[in-house]
Write an enzyme that holds these catalytic residues in place. Sequence first.
Site, short mmCIF file in Angstrom:
data_model
loop_
_atom_site.label_atom_id
_atom_site.label_comp_id
_atom_site.label_asym_id
_atom_site.label_seq_id
_atom_site.Cartn_x
_atom_site.Cartn_y
_atom_site.Cartn_z
N CYS A 1 -41.43 10.68 54.35
CA CYS A 1 -41.04 12.01 54.86
C CYS A 1 -42.23 12.76 55.43
O CYS A 1 -42.06 13.66 56.26
CB CYS A 1 -40.41 12.84 53.73
SG CYS A 1 -38.80 12.23 53.19
N CYS B 1 -21.01 18.04 53.05
CA CYS B 1 -22.00 18.67 53.93
C CYS B 1 -22.98 17.63 54.45
O CYS B 1 -23.39 16.73 53.70
CB CYS B 1 -22.75 19.77 53.17
SG CYS B 1 -23.95 20.66 54.20
N ASP C 1 -21.42 4.24 42.65
CA ASP C 1 -21.42 5.70 42.55
C ASP C 1 -20.89 6.28 41.24
O ASP C 1 -21.37 7.32 40.80
CB ASP C 1 -20.63 6.29 43.72
CG ASP C 1 -20.92 7.76 43.94
OD1 ASP C 1 -22.02 8.20 43.58
OD2 ASP C 1 -20.06 8.46 44.47
N CYS D 1 -31.23 23.97 55.07
CA CYS D 1 -30.21 24.20 54.03
C CYS D 1 -29.89 25.69 53.93
O CYS D 1 -30.73 26.48 53.50
CB CYS D 1 -30.68 23.67 52.69
SG CYS D 1 -29.45 23.89 51.37
N CYS E 1 -32.51 15.48 59.90
CA CYS E 1 -33.55 14.52 59.48
C CYS E 1 -33.97 13.62 60.64
O CYS E 1 -33.12 12.99 61.28
CB CYS E 1 -33.03 13.67 58.33
SG CYS E 1 -34.21 12.41 57.77
#
Length: 306
Positions: free
Chosen positions: A184, A234, A129, A194, A241
Amino acid sequence: MIGHSNLIKQQALALGFSKVGIAKAEFLEEDYNYFLKYLKEGRHGKMAYLERNQEVRANPELLFANTKSVIAVVANYNTFRELKGREDFQIARYAWGKDYHVVIKNKLLQLGAFVQQLIPDAKTRSTVDTAPIFEKRWAQKAGLGWVGKNTLFLSPEFGSFSFIGLLLVDKELEYDQPFEKNRCGSCTRCLDACPTKALQSAGEINAVKCISYSTIEQKTVTNPTQKVNFIYGCDICQNVCPWNTSKHELPYMPEFEPNPEILNLTKEQLLSLSQEKFDEIFAETPVKRVGWERFKERARMVIGEE
């Protein structure tokens, strides 16, 4: 080094990683050009660190000399637990257990040591990361999944509730086929859900509007919308999803088992949280990054004044 590649994958799984794949190191020109555009448009906000090492991010050899192979691992952290104060406040799921930076890095160091046992003259570097490298793209090129419309990495088995780690190796290994298909489909649940419209369109995010950005990256505490009950991070685009709605609990590293004190926090406890108690509860989690004062101020904003 087909035999070596298979043994490395077996060891990665034995260490507790959910999936592992290997990609050939190369310059990611398309990702590099997109990243330059992203920065030019200012969608990174005040994350000035993203402006550094721009070319390094697209070329593993500039990060680690003579990189030939990128071993990508993902670790599931979805424990199918819930916060007690769900209606009043939320903390992003990834922060309920121990800090993934520490956990994944230690596992990757062990994997690197295993690689060096197999190939004594090999050199490795682990990244989790914080290094300037396109982790999600390397996970995709290693055949582990795809980057979804919410810009998060998704795998068909574990959805997006997973961490990515990379091990750079200066030796050629056997490479997996990239995960080519974006699964997706026509779904837009993440974009629709969102509340700040940080997801501008499929695969396009404006970090400045992102709730995670406002609760973690910003030094001043702000509330982008009154509809948000997240104190830290968040999960809204992940919670809706379809790839994250499996009811079957999947294996995860025991280090990511949620701290019971976090799961059972009440709003009264949050509003009266002392620095000593904050350190006790969150010392080994990613939440420690924001510090007690910012965390408590955010809690007051979400829940209400004392």
